[in-house]
Design a protein around this motif. Structure first.
Motif, PDB file in Angstrom:
ATOM      1  N   ASP A   1       0.855  -1.190   0.000  1.00  0.00           N
ATOM      2  CA  ASP A   1       0.000   0.000   0.000  1.00  0.00           C
ATOM      3  C   ASP A   1       0.886   1.233   0.000  1.00  0.00           C
ATOM      4  N   PHE A   2       1.106   1.799  -1.193  1.00  0.00           N
ATOM      5  CA  PHE A   2       2.087   2.873  -1.333  1.00  0.00           C
ATOM      6  C   PHE A   2       1.729   4.103  -0.509  1.00  0.00           C
ATOM      7  N   GLU A   3       0.440   4.380  -0.345  1.00  0.00           N
ATOM      8  CA  GLU A   3       0.039   5.589   0.375  1.00  0.00           C
ATOM      9  C   GLU A   3       0.072   5.408   1.894  1.00  0.00           C
ATOM     10  N   SER A   4       0.426   4.202   2.358  1.00  0.00           N
ATOM     11  CA  SER A   4       0.548   3.976   3.803  1.00  0.00           C
ATOM     12  C   SER A   4       1.799   4.659   4.346  1.00  0.00           C
ATOM     13  N   SER A   5       1.945   4.652   5.663  1.00  0.00           N
ATOM     14  CA  SER A   5       3.136   5.226   6.277  1.00  0.00           C
ATOM     15  C   SER A   5       4.364   4.407   5.902  1.00  0.00           C
ATOM     16  N   MET A   6       5.526   5.019   6.061  1.00  0.00           N
ATOM     17  CA  MET A   6       6.775   4.335   5.743  1.00  0.00           C
ATOM     18  C   MET A   6       6.932   3.074   6.583  1.00  0.00           C
ATOM     19  N   MET A   7       6.546   3.129   7.848  1.00  0.00           N
ATOM     20  CA  MET A   7       6.666   1.976   8.720  1.00  0.00           C
ATOM     21  C   MET A   7       5.790   0.822   8.223  1.00  0.00           C
ATOM     22  N   VAL A   8       4.544   1.137   7.817  1.00  0.00           N
ATOM     23  CA  VAL A   8       3.637   0.095   7.312  1.00  0.00           C
ATOM     24  C   VAL A   8       4.211  -0.535   6.043  1.00  0.00           C
ATOM     25  N   LYS A   9       4.754   0.303   5.160  1.00  0.00           N
ATOM     26  CA  LYS A   9       5.319  -0.231   3.919  1.00  0.00           C
ATOM     27  C   LYS A   9       6.507  -1.158   4.206  1.00  0.00           C
ATOM     28  N   LYS A  10       7.342  -0.773   5.156  1.00  0.00           N
ATOM     29  CA  LYS A  10       8.488  -1.611   5.504  1.00  0.00           C
ATOM     30  C   LYS A  10       8.034  -2.949   6.087  1.00  0.00           C
ATOM     31  N   ILE A  11       6.979  -2.915   6.907  1.00  0.00           N
ATOM     32  CA  ILE A  11       6.444  -4.156   7.487  1.00  0.00           C
ATOM     33  C   ILE A  11       5.884  -5.051   6.378  1.00  0.00           C
ATOM     34  N   GLN A  12       5.151  -4.460   5.442  1.00  0.00           N
ATOM     35  CA  GLN A  12       4.585  -5.242   4.338  1.00  0.00           C
ATOM     36  C   GLN A  12       5.679  -5.885   3.498  1.00  0.00           C
TER      37      GLN A  12
END
Length: 252
Positions: free
Chosen positions: A147-158
């Motif tokens: 999910d590109f529009e998510s926070s940086m932390m969420v993107k790293k977790i994904q």
């Protein structure tokens, strides 16, 4: 109207738009909106009331068909809207170029990682270009997204959840920011697959100079966008093509 400015491509895009419009004595207002429940209708109302002179958009916000008109001074970057002139790079050819380069380096087990779920339904041209080459040569390929529009932390977790072991010898990303995040994660794993991106911004290249990517000619695209928009403002009945496609360059 942009979906975000977290992607350096959009930052460069807006910088060039502002520069080109200022040269023609127009000021530019930046609006960030990627809310799937919103539309461009409020901005069409402002346009028709003379509060703004024209609209340049790269957001997913739609226009209702009954309000669409090719007489309105609106142009779009890489997003198809009803009766709106769109300018974009040749994403399909960019996908071909990336896939051909990956195969030329002997890679056979490939992950395509999209920065947007919407790109998978239906597949966008970047993915279509890659998949047509990979499927033709019958290599093992998997597609997924973050999910590109998510926070940086969420993107790293994904990314950590998707890439949890060194099972791919190439990871092809549909934008350079995702490619940079993938590199950070795989470096931490001491895992070094081939990573490719798409967009070719100087900002990302300064952090990831070895990245194989496709460069969009943003200066050329924005220059023509502004020229078309200003002509639409002054000559609403002037005809323009529905789509202008610019060539891309493989950076390897």
């Amino acid at each position: 109207m942009l979906p975000s400015v977290t992607n350096p491509l959009y930052a460069k895009f807006y910088q060039e738009i502002e520069r080109n419009l200022a040269a023609e004595n127009y000021s530019s207002l930046l609006k960030i909106d990627n809310d799937p429940t919103h539309t461009l209708e409020p901005y069409l109302t402002a346009l028709k009331k003379g509060k703004i002179a024209g609209i340049i958009t790269s957001s997913n916000l739609p226009i209702y068909d009954q309000n669409a008109s090719d007489l309105l001074p609106i142009v779009s970057f890489d997003r198809h809207l009803s009766k709106v002139t769109v300018l974009k790079c040749n994403n399909l050819d960019g996908g071909y170029k990336i896939a051909q380069k990956v195969l030329s380096l002997g890679k056979k087990n490939i992950l395509i990682l999209s920065g947007n779920r919407a790109d998978l339904y239906p597949l966008n041209d970047r993915l279509k270009g890659m998949l047509s080459v990979f499927n033709h040569y019958k290599v093992n390929v998997k597609t997924t997204y973050i999910d590109f529009e998510s926070s940086m932390m969420v993107k790293k977790i994904q990314i950590a959840q998707i890439i949890d072991s060194p099972k791919f010898d190439a990871i092809c990303c549909t934008d350079d920011v995702t490619a940079l995040l993938v590199k950070q994660h795989t470096d931490e794993m001491n895992y070094h697959p081939l990573i490719t991106g798409f967009d070719g911004t100087d900002f990302i290249h300064s952090f990831f100079p070895e990245l194989i990517t496709v460069k969009q000619p943003i200066e050329d695209i924005t220059k023509l966008m502004c020229e078309i928009l200003i002509k639409k403002i002054h000559h609403p009945s002037k005809h323009f093509e529905s789509e202008y496609i610019f060539p891309v360059t493989l950076l390897d």
